[in-house]
Design a protein around this motif. Sequence first.
Motif, PDB file in Angstrom:
ATOM      1  N   GLY A  24       1.521 -34.123   2.874  1.00 21.35           N
ATOM      2  CA  GLY A  24       0.050 -33.966   3.040  1.00 21.35           C
ATOM      3  C   GLY A  24      -0.163 -34.959   4.338  1.00 21.35           C
ATOM      4  O   GLY A  24      -1.527 -34.842   4.519  1.00 21.35           O
ATOM      5  N   GLY A  25       0.832 -35.399   5.195  1.00 18.71           N
ATOM      6  CA  GLY A  25       0.408 -35.910   6.489  1.00 18.71           C
ATOM      7  C   GLY A  25      -0.214 -37.411   6.113  1.00 18.71           C
ATOM      8  O   GLY A  25      -0.243 -37.917   5.008  1.00 18.71           O
ATOM      9  N   PHE A  26      -0.629 -38.117   7.205  1.00 19.95           N
ATOM     10  CA  PHE A  26      -1.164 -39.483   7.144  1.00 19.95           C
ATOM     11  C   PHE A  26      -2.587 -39.404   6.765  1.00 19.95           C
ATOM     12  O   PHE A  26      -3.367 -38.907   7.210  1.00 19.95           O
ATOM     13  CB  PHE A  26      -0.926 -40.441   8.280  1.00 19.95           C
ATOM     14  N   ARG A  27      -2.857 -39.989   5.319  1.00 17.71           N
ATOM     15  CA  ARG A  27      -4.153 -39.768   4.747  1.00 17.71           C
ATOM     16  C   ARG A  27      -4.616 -41.057   4.422  1.00 17.71           C
ATOM     17  O   ARG A  27      -3.858 -41.703   3.310  1.00 17.71           O
ATOM     18  CB  ARG A  27      -4.457 -38.861   3.660  1.00 17.71           C
ATOM     19  N   MET A  28      -5.504 -41.874   4.964  1.00 12.07           N
ATOM     20  CA  MET A  28      -5.844 -43.303   4.463  1.00 12.07           C
ATOM     21  C   MET A  28      -7.332 -43.445   4.834  1.00 12.07           C
ATOM     22  O   MET A  28      -7.643 -43.006   5.919  1.00 12.07           O
ATOM     23  CB  MET A  28      -5.272 -44.391   5.289  1.00 12.07           C
ATOM     24  N   THR A  29      -8.168 -44.289   3.885  1.00  8.08           N
ATOM     25  CA  THR A  29      -9.428 -44.769   4.120  1.00  8.08           C
ATOM     26  C   THR A  29      -9.769 -45.863   4.103  1.00  8.08           C
ATOM     27  O   THR A  29      -8.677 -46.939   3.747  1.00  8.08           O
ATOM     28  CB  THR A  29     -10.405 -43.949   2.947  1.00  8.08           C
ATOM     29  N   ALA A  39       2.132 -40.718  -0.508  1.00  4.47           N
ATOM     30  CA  ALA A  39       3.245 -41.347   0.727  1.00  4.47           C
ATOM     31  C   ALA A  39       2.660 -42.288   1.731  1.00  4.47           C
ATOM     32  O   ALA A  39       3.237 -43.024   1.996  1.00  4.47           O
ATOM     33  CB  ALA A  39       3.598 -39.966   1.555  1.00  4.47           C
ATOM     34  N   THR A  40       1.198 -41.971   2.097  1.00  2.00           N
ATOM     35  CA  THR A  40       0.557 -43.037   2.858  1.00  2.00           C
ATOM     36  C   THR A  40       0.533 -44.406   2.326  1.00  2.00           C
ATOM     37  O   THR A  40       0.671 -45.225   3.095  1.00  2.00           O
ATOM     38  CB  THR A  40      -0.795 -42.272   3.404  1.00  2.00           C
ATOM     39  N   MET A  49       2.240 -47.510   3.956  1.00  2.00           N
ATOM     40  CA  MET A  49       1.396 -48.519   4.430  1.00  2.00           C
ATOM     41  C   MET A  49       2.013 -49.983   3.676  1.00  2.00           C
ATOM     42  O   MET A  49       1.849 -51.033   4.081  1.00  2.00           O
ATOM     43  CB  MET A  49       0.018 -48.351   4.329  1.00  2.00           C
ATOM     44  N   ARG A  50       1.999 -49.753   2.320  1.00  2.00           N
ATOM     45  CA  ARG A  50       2.307 -50.759   1.517  1.00  2.00           C
ATOM     46  C   ARG A  50       3.600 -51.748   2.086  1.00  2.00           C
ATOM     47  O   ARG A  50       3.531 -52.724   2.194  1.00  2.00           O
ATOM     48  CB  ARG A  50       2.431 -50.434   0.058  1.00  2.00           C
TER      49      ARG A  50
END
Length: 304
Positions: free
Chosen positions: A209-214, A33-34, A38-39
Amino acid sequence: MSPSYLLVLLGVVMVSYSGPLVKIGLAQGANPATIAMMRMALTAAILLPMMLMKRKGQTEAPVRSLMRMTRKQWLWSVAASVCLALHYLTWMTSLDKTSTFASVALVCTQPLFVAAVSGLVLKERMPRAALPGAVVAVIGALLIAANGLGSSNAGDLPGALLALAGAVMMAGHWLCNRYARRTTEALPFMFLLYVQTAVLLACTLPFMGGFRMTWTALLCVAGLSVGCTLLGHSMFTLALGKVSATVVSFALLGEPVGAMIWGFMMGDVPDALVIVGGLVIVVGLALYLMGSTGLIGRKEQVKE
């Protein structure tokens, strides 16, 4: 070949590495989802300056045309955005559960759904001369899918079902997109489409799963936005002003072939059946495009 078909060809090349990039992003800790949200958001941000500037010969900035959209046009854009958001969620989640080749091949079965509905909804029936190529191309996609589902790395049944759901949603997106693009300009429509899709995906984050980005995954998102979306997906949106949704959908059968080539470059050598399936898709795609553009029909008329 007309400029519209060249746009379709460029789009296929650019979207073909989306699967490997998403796979890398997921491996680096981001969630589907993140990555999808973001894309879309980054792509809309890149298009924003063009929306605000007047081009030569124009009396107003493209963003002004959004104010004149009718309720019907807006509803079709929302439908296209919903389908696109659901496509990203289902397809990217499938990449986390099954192999890249199996997922991409199953998503590329979308022409089956487009061909079944397009004639009824858009009154765009498949030319008879294009049917053999369509059948051959689908057989090639099924060969790749069979290889992926039959291998030890294929993953579970939910992954395959999610990829098929992604195919259904993408087919719905192209049909809605084609209908909306008949009466709307390309740039404003693309901007609206990406903004709406980003908002819809943002609304799903609490349930996914919430916002998850690296940082590494963010680089993959940048590649997805610039390459796969702006130089890929956007080319299809531009082309849909002149060609049918069926042509775009069947052209996307070249995506597994591109993914296979990118895999070679990344050291991921496909099985023999995948290579055979890729060659079958190329042959089928060539026959389909020749039939849909009338090249085969012209040759038959000359012989007569």
